[in-house]
Design a protein around this motif. Structure first.
Motif, short mmCIF file in Angstrom:
data_model
loop_
_atom_site.label_atom_id
_atom_site.label_comp_id
_atom_site.label_asym_id
_atom_site.label_seq_id
_atom_site.Cartn_x
_atom_site.Cartn_y
_atom_site.Cartn_z
N ILE A 257 0.98 -1.10 0.14
CA ILE A 257 -0.29 -0.07 -0.13
C ILE A 257 0.70 1.25 -0.27
O ILE A 257 1.92 1.04 0.83
CB ILE A 257 -1.34 -0.12 1.29
CG1 ILE A 257 -1.68 -1.52 1.78
CG2 ILE A 257 -1.97 1.03 0.80
CD1 ILE A 257 -2.24 -1.53 2.91
N PRO A 258 0.65 2.05 -1.18
CA PRO A 258 1.88 3.20 -0.78
C PRO A 258 1.60 3.73 0.32
O PRO A 258 0.58 4.44 0.40
CB PRO A 258 1.61 3.66 -2.71
CG PRO A 258 -0.07 3.26 -2.39
CD PRO A 258 -0.18 1.60 -2.50
N GLY A 259 2.88 4.79 0.66
CA GLY A 259 2.80 6.15 1.39
C GLY A 259 2.04 5.35 2.38
O GLY A 259 1.87 6.68 2.82
N GLY A 260 2.39 4.74 3.11
CA GLY A 260 2.27 4.80 4.99
C GLY A 260 0.83 4.80 4.61
O GLY A 260 0.26 4.95 6.29
N GLY A 261 -0.20 4.21 3.63
CA GLY A 261 -1.82 4.75 3.82
C GLY A 261 -2.34 3.31 4.50
O GLY A 261 -2.09 2.53 3.96
N THR A 262 -3.91 3.61 3.79
CA THR A 262 -4.27 1.92 4.38
C THR A 262 -5.32 1.80 3.17
O THR A 262 -6.12 1.02 2.88
CB THR A 262 -5.05 2.79 5.23
OG1 THR A 262 -6.07 3.21 4.43
CG2 THR A 262 -4.84 2.74 6.57
N ASP A 263 -4.71 2.05 1.64
CA ASP A 263 -6.28 2.23 1.05
C ASP A 263 -5.99 1.00 -0.05
O ASP A 263 -4.93 0.69 -1.30
CB ASP A 263 -5.89 3.19 0.05
CG ASP A 263 -8.16 3.43 -0.82
OD1 ASP A 263 -8.08 2.11 -0.72
OD2 ASP A 263 -8.07 4.13 -1.24
N ALA B 249 1.04 -5.14 3.98
CA ALA B 249 1.19 -3.58 3.31
C ALA B 249 2.08 -3.39 3.15
O ALA B 249 1.26 -2.11 2.60
CB ALA B 249 0.90 -3.31 5.19
N ASP B 250 2.67 -3.46 3.66
CA ASP B 250 4.05 -3.30 2.36
C ASP B 250 5.09 -4.23 1.62
O ASP B 250 5.97 -2.88 1.51
CB ASP B 250 5.45 -2.66 4.37
CG ASP B 250 5.91 -4.84 4.83
OD1 ASP B 250 5.28 -5.52 4.41
OD2 ASP B 250 6.66 -4.55 5.48
N TRP C 182 -7.88 -8.04 7.43
CA TRP C 182 -7.97 -6.82 6.72
C TRP C 182 -7.15 -7.74 5.21
O TRP C 182 -7.82 -6.64 4.59
CB TRP C 182 -7.08 -5.98 7.15
CG TRP C 182 -6.02 -5.96 7.35
CD1 TRP C 182 -5.09 -7.11 8.43
CD2 TRP C 182 -4.70 -5.42 6.05
NE1 TRP C 182 -3.72 -6.96 8.33
CE2 TRP C 182 -3.30 -6.21 7.20
CE3 TRP C 182 -5.18 -4.79 5.06
CZ2 TRP C 182 -2.48 -6.08 6.06
CZ3 TRP C 182 -3.99 -4.53 4.77
CH2 TRP C 182 -2.78 -5.52 4.75
N ARG D 188 -2.64 0.15 9.21
CA ARG D 188 -2.48 0.18 7.48
C ARG D 188 -3.63 -0.05 7.30
O ARG D 188 -4.15 -0.35 6.04
CB ARG D 188 -1.06 -0.33 7.23
CG ARG D 188 -0.04 -0.17 7.50
CD ARG D 188 -0.18 0.98 7.21
NE ARG D 188 0.73 1.31 5.10
CZ ARG D 188 1.36 1.32 4.96
NH1 ARG D 188 2.71 1.10 5.56
NH2 ARG D 188 1.48 1.71 3.30
N ASP E 50 -7.90 -0.44 7.15
CA ASP E 50 -8.55 0.48 6.27
C ASP E 50 -10.41 0.20 6.72
O ASP E 50 -10.75 -0.95 6.60
CB ASP E 50 -9.10 0.40 4.59
CG ASP E 50 -10.31 1.97 4.20
OD1 ASP E 50 -10.83 2.60 5.55
OD2 ASP E 50 -10.34 1.93 2.55
#
Lengths: 266, 266
Positions: free
Chosen positions: A98-104, A141-142, B174, B217, B219
């Motif tokens: 998921i880019p930019g430390g985000g949650t999408d 996530a990463d 998730w 991370r 959503d």
């Protein structure tokens, strides 16, 4: 089955490509999985000559992908060129987190599908087979939002199997309750089969928590039988990320790889 | 949505049950998820009186299961009795890993199904609802061979939904590419909904790698919307296993839990 063994060079992380090739020859291993950083150290042409002179088959090149990073197009074009010149069986794609430390997560997965759609025609033109590798959900996530074999097959399905396949690594898929069904579904999309074991307890650096075959909790004969039943008869790589394995003398590591492979998949 | 918040007492690991109950009252939290070790410290009857006097709903009891351990029957009968006396909404089942350091995942999964079949009639007799909790695949070898919501639903499906449900914990599910479909399928089998965040990088002790909502991370609004669309209107627990959270003053932790819940699920 020993003649199908291929050494992924990440297993001897500290060895140069020349050293890794020499170790394969010494142990009678006929295939090698390459990593771009080690290839680039000596240049792609020199790398190609090195493996060809040793009579080694290049069973994979790691890696392209990371479609959720802004610079993915240039990096993947470079990876395609290298894979073509090395005549690698497959360019392994690790698709990105998921880019930019985000949650999408949903958006990240959409980016992967879009990136793949853009990359496939170039791969087809260059005669390079792409291999989508699902990574264990611990990396969702990463590192890779493609977390199951089923999801990788969904991504691959719009394209011809000889252009877009999947990479089956026991470490990433062993736990999947749907593994048997998805391997049967995969059939000729299986572009590479990689082995390493799942250690318990999981080491502190989970990226390096992989073990020699037999040191962990994976039922290799069961998974190998499913892969065989799917029709896969190609090379089988051993790829181990583990600080202790990397600290051992590379010759000892390759000997252990060969012995364990022969024992576990006898 | 704040009125649906329930504090799982594992979030304030160092607090006694009496302390955890007092913290819920102080923060206006109306539900609590209990753990058997803390309940047993004061006895089940005293625990029941404590939560009843505070006006708290017992939203879950952790835990039964571990069907792959030899002593599972006695332990689960005890858990059922406690859940009944505490009038817990659900007895959470963590189903157990591969026994004996082995590799036979298929056999372990068969043991879980067999154990459940033996336990369900007793639970039905006692009026206790069981909740099968899929755990993140990182725990498949040593803690829970039920790794996806779909697999939990397959196990639950032979039984009435009011006897066998599933526990949905964001930390564990998730990443699942099939989450939306399986939550829709789950419907009234959702027996509990638990929240905590997925931290990056994954802490060294992966069992304790969970974070306060918003620190990682996941959503939450997206998953909460899917759970709501499935028809679930019950309590929402916050359950955080994290050494730093446990070392913080419990009152501060509970305040943070409440604030983050209100922010993330506003």
């Amino acid at each position: 089955v020993i003649e199908r063994l291929s050494l992924n060079q990440a297993t001897v992380k500290r060895a140069t490509l020349a050293e890794a090739v020499a170790l394969c020859v010494a142990e009678g291993i006929t295939g090698i999985g390459l990593w771009r950083d080690r290839v680039e150290e000596i240049g792609v042409r020199a790398a190609r000559e090195l493996v060809a002179e040793a009579g080694l088959r290049v069973t994979s090149l790691c890696r392209g992908g990371f479609f959720t990073s802004p610079d993915w197009p240039a990096d993947n074009l470079s990876a395609l060129e290298q894979a073509a010149e090395l005549r690698a069986d497959v360019l392994v794609l690790v698709c990105g987190g998921i880019p930019g430390g985000g949650t999408d997560l949903a958006e990240a997965r959409a980016r992967v599908a879009a990136g793949l759609a853009a990359l496939v025609p170039r791969a087809a033109d260059m005669g390079v087979r792409l291999g989508i590798e699902p990574l264990h959900p611990i990396f969702a996530a990463d590192r890779c939002v493609v977390s199951t074999l089923g999801q990788a097959l969904d991504l691959a399905e719009p394209y011809p199997a000889d252009t877009v396949g999947v990479v089956v690594d026991t470490y990433h898929v062993w736990w999947d309750p749907d593994l048997a069904g998805q391997l049967a579904r995969a059939g000729d999309r299986i572009a590479a089969f990689q082995l390493c074991d799942w250690l318990v307890p999981v080491p502190a650096d989970n990226l390096l928590g992989r073990g020699h075959l037999g040191d962990g909790r994976i039922d290799f004969p069961a998974i190998a039988a499913l892969v065989a039943a799917a029709g896969y008869t190609g090379p089988i790589e051993v790829e181990i990320f583990n600080a202790d394995v990397w600290d051992a003398p590379p010759a000892e590591t390759v000997r252990t790889v060969r012995e364990r492979f022969a024992t576990v998949l006898r």
